[in-house]
Write a protein that holds these residues in place. Structure first.
Motif, PDB file in Angstrom:
ATOM      1  N   ILE A 166       0.837  -1.194   0.000  1.00  0.00           N
ATOM      2  CA  ILE A 166       0.000   0.000   0.000  1.00  0.00           C
ATOM      3  C   ILE A 166       0.874   1.246   0.000  1.00  0.00           C
ATOM      4  O   ILE A 166       1.823   1.362   0.787  1.00  0.00           O
ATOM      5  N   SER A 167       0.533   2.196  -0.865  1.00  0.00           N
ATOM      6  CA  SER A 167       1.268   3.464  -0.920  1.00  0.00           C
ATOM      7  C   SER A 167       0.318   4.586  -1.304  1.00  0.00           C
ATOM      8  O   SER A 167      -0.837   4.350  -1.687  1.00  0.00           O
ATOM      9  N   ILE A 185       4.349   2.322   2.111  1.00  0.00           N
ATOM     10  CA  ILE A 185       5.164   3.518   1.916  1.00  0.00           C
ATOM     11  C   ILE A 185       4.232   4.688   2.205  1.00  0.00           C
ATOM     12  O   ILE A 185       3.250   4.903   1.496  1.00  0.00           O
ATOM     13  N   SER A 186       4.541   5.425   3.267  1.00  0.00           N
ATOM     14  CA  SER A 186       3.597   6.421   3.782  1.00  0.00           C
ATOM     15  C   SER A 186       3.745   7.769   3.089  1.00  0.00           C
ATOM     16  O   SER A 186       4.847   8.305   2.978  1.00  0.00           O
ATOM     17  N   ASP A 187       2.616   8.321   2.702  1.00  0.00           N
ATOM     18  CA  ASP A 187       2.578   9.677   2.142  1.00  0.00           C
ATOM     19  C   ASP A 187       1.736  10.602   3.002  1.00  0.00           C
ATOM     20  O   ASP A 187       1.373  11.692   2.553  1.00  0.00           O
ATOM     21  N   VAL A 194       5.398   0.149   8.240  1.00  0.00           N
ATOM     22  CA  VAL A 194       5.734   1.252   7.331  1.00  0.00           C
ATOM     23  C   VAL A 194       7.195   1.097   6.928  1.00  0.00           C
ATOM     24  O   VAL A 194       8.096   1.173   7.767  1.00  0.00           O
ATOM     25  N   LEU A 195       7.431   0.890   5.631  1.00  0.00           N
ATOM     26  CA  LEU A 195       8.784   0.677   5.134  1.00  0.00           C
ATOM     27  C   LEU A 195       9.517   1.982   4.838  1.00  0.00           C
ATOM     28  O   LEU A 195      10.752   2.028   4.911  1.00  0.00           O
ATOM     29  N   THR A 245       7.701   5.912  -6.343  1.00  0.00           N
ATOM     30  CA  THR A 245       7.610   5.928  -4.899  1.00  0.00           C
ATOM     31  C   THR A 245       6.769   7.133  -4.525  1.00  0.00           C
ATOM     32  O   THR A 245       6.352   7.894  -5.401  1.00  0.00           O
ATOM     33  N   ASN A 246       6.519   7.326  -3.228  1.00  0.00           N
ATOM     34  CA  ASN A 246       5.676   8.454  -2.849  1.00  0.00           C
ATOM     35  C   ASN A 246       5.690   8.654  -1.336  1.00  0.00           C
ATOM     36  O   ASN A 246       5.020   7.934  -0.607  1.00  0.00           O
TER      37      ASN A 246
END
Length: 451
Positions: free
Chosen positions: A148-149, A214-216, A280-281, A436-437
């Motif tokens: 999930i991103s 990958i947290s935005d 969270v990577l 990525t984000n």
């Protein structure tokens, strides 16, 4: 760099004036080129190719199904496939992920779909259905890995029963136009969805669900990334109604009926979540830390202003401009001001631009060509708003070039036209998709006053 490189336009520019030496043993380099290199370093640190969990899960007795959504989903799937085959080549792997158009990556066993962002389309709806089908009928011996991103919320837009895609698109459009924070936008999205707010995981149970993110989102709450399709939702339909009322957004009857009849409890209390896990990577602070290390190696002082800044983009630019001006009169060596997060833009005009160029234009108007201050701001996914640029950068000389060309930054701000302003100065940064984000990356380089 090749056309498929995630940061192909961030390579150092040649022939730029005003070179400085960023360290006692560093090569002389133009500030603009140095800022571009710094942005490249930050993005590389949070790209899926550079990330891996501490350990892959052991293959289950049953199936391993991968699902995922977001601007980094395809690159995450490709990286997972490589790691999976390297460590456990005989274990089967299957699944489907969805990413934004143009953000795909080659995978052998995981199907990659593409859909629209930020405005959902029918292909995003189909992708959401495919993910629900992929996890349906699983048992306790099966494993689901969810990748999930940011951007995933729009990319898997499956309306709740009784709500049309057009109605959901209209609400989404109004939330974006009014400058609502992403936390509020995603709260509404979860309660209008048949897959978000933990509903994808609920469909997969009793299989165990492992979520990598990958947290935005500012604060890095996993339940907010892509509206939390695999994580329990603590918000309620009443929260969503309050947000819509606060922004004076008119509701179609179908949406109002749905929200009045939805207490949000089904996903929250599903017993299967007890076996699930999430991690969270990568997040904004990781990109900023990579930039910080690179700058400090050059002998540059670094001040981290925050990795979770929100608010109106132009106002943040003005505030940080005042901060840079004050700092310039105090420092004896180069200073770097770094920040991340996700600002918002209240759209009042009919211009072009995203939040990073709007931030930069507020900063530009405040600095008015102040000597020795250079700045860059990009969205780490490579797309600032809905335009083709990642962001922009400027140096003191651009103030004089803008005046000579009759470009008034205040006038361009008034119509939300920062893209056109920086395009006229040839200051846009175009990277293409980075895959990525972690949202915004902002860097202000302040050089000491010359005697």
């Amino acid at each position: 760099m090749s056309a498929n490189s995630p940061n192909r336009a961030l390579a150092p520019a040649s022939g730029e004036p005003g070179a400085f030496t960023p360290g006692p043993r560093g090569d002389a380099l133009a500030p603009r080129a140095w800022l571009r290199q710094l942005a490249e370093t930050a993005i590389a640190a949070v790209h899926p190719d550079a990330l891996s969990p501490e350990a892959l899960p052991e293959p289950p007795p049953g199936r391993t199904v991968v699902v995922g959504a977001g601007k980094a989903a395809a690159a995450m799937a490709a990286a997972l496939e490589r790691a999976w085959r390297a460590r456990q080549p005989d274990a089967p792997l299957e699944g489907v992920v969805v990413t934004r158009y143009g953000h795909g990556a080659p995978c052998r066993h995981i199907e990659v779909l593409e859909a629209a962002h930020p405005m959902p389309d029918e292909l995003g709806t189909q992708a959401a259905r495919r993910m629900l089908e992929a996890v349906s009928g699983l048992g306790e011996d099966d494993l689901v890995i969810a990748l999930i991103s940011g951007g995933g919320s729009a990319l898997m837009s499956l309306p709740a029963p009784g709500i049309s895609l057009a109605e959901k698109q209209a609400i989404n459009r109004e939330l974006l136009r009014c400058g609502a924070p992403i936390r509020e936008i995603n709260t509404v999205r979860r309660h209008l969805s048949a897959i978000k707010g933990g509903r994808l995981a609920a469909a997969a149970h009793p299989a165990r669900v492992l979520t990598w993110l990958i947290s935005d989102v500012p604060g890095d709450d996993p339940t907010l990334v892509a509206s939390g399709p695999t994580l329990p939702d603590a918000s309620t339909a009443a929260d969503a109604l309050a947000i819509l009322a606060r922004h004076a957004i008119a509701l179609p009857d179908a949406i109002r009926r749905h929200l009045l009849g939805d207490d949000g409890a089904a996903a929250l209390h599903a017993p299967g979540f007890a076996r699930d896990a999430s991690r969270v990577l990568a997040r904004a602070r990781d990109a900023l830390q990579a930039a910080r290390v690179a700058a400090e190696r050059c002998g540059i002082e670094v001040r981290l202003l925050g990795d979770d800044l929100e608010g109106e983009a132009r106002e943040l630019g003005r505030a940080q401009g005042r901060m840079a001006l004050a700092a310039r009169d105090e420092i004896a060596r180069p200073l770097l001001l770094l920040s991340g997060g996700e600002t918002s833009v209240t759209v009042r005009g009919d211009g072009r631009g995203g939040r990073n160029v709007e931030y930069l234009l507020g900063l530009f108007a405040t600095l008015q060509g102040a000597e020795g201050i250079h700045a860059l701001a990009i969205d780490t996914d490579g797309i600032d708003g809905s335009e083709d640029n990642a962001g922009a950068l400027f140096d003191p000389g651009d103030w004089h070039r803008a005046r000579a060309a009759g470009l008034d930054p205040v006038a361009y701000l008034s119509r939300n036209d920062a893209y056109t302003f920086f395009e006229a100065l040839d200051d846009l940064i175009v990277t293409g998709p980075t895959r990525t984000n972690v949202n915004d990356f902002r860097a202000i380089l302040v050089l000491p006053r010359t005697p």
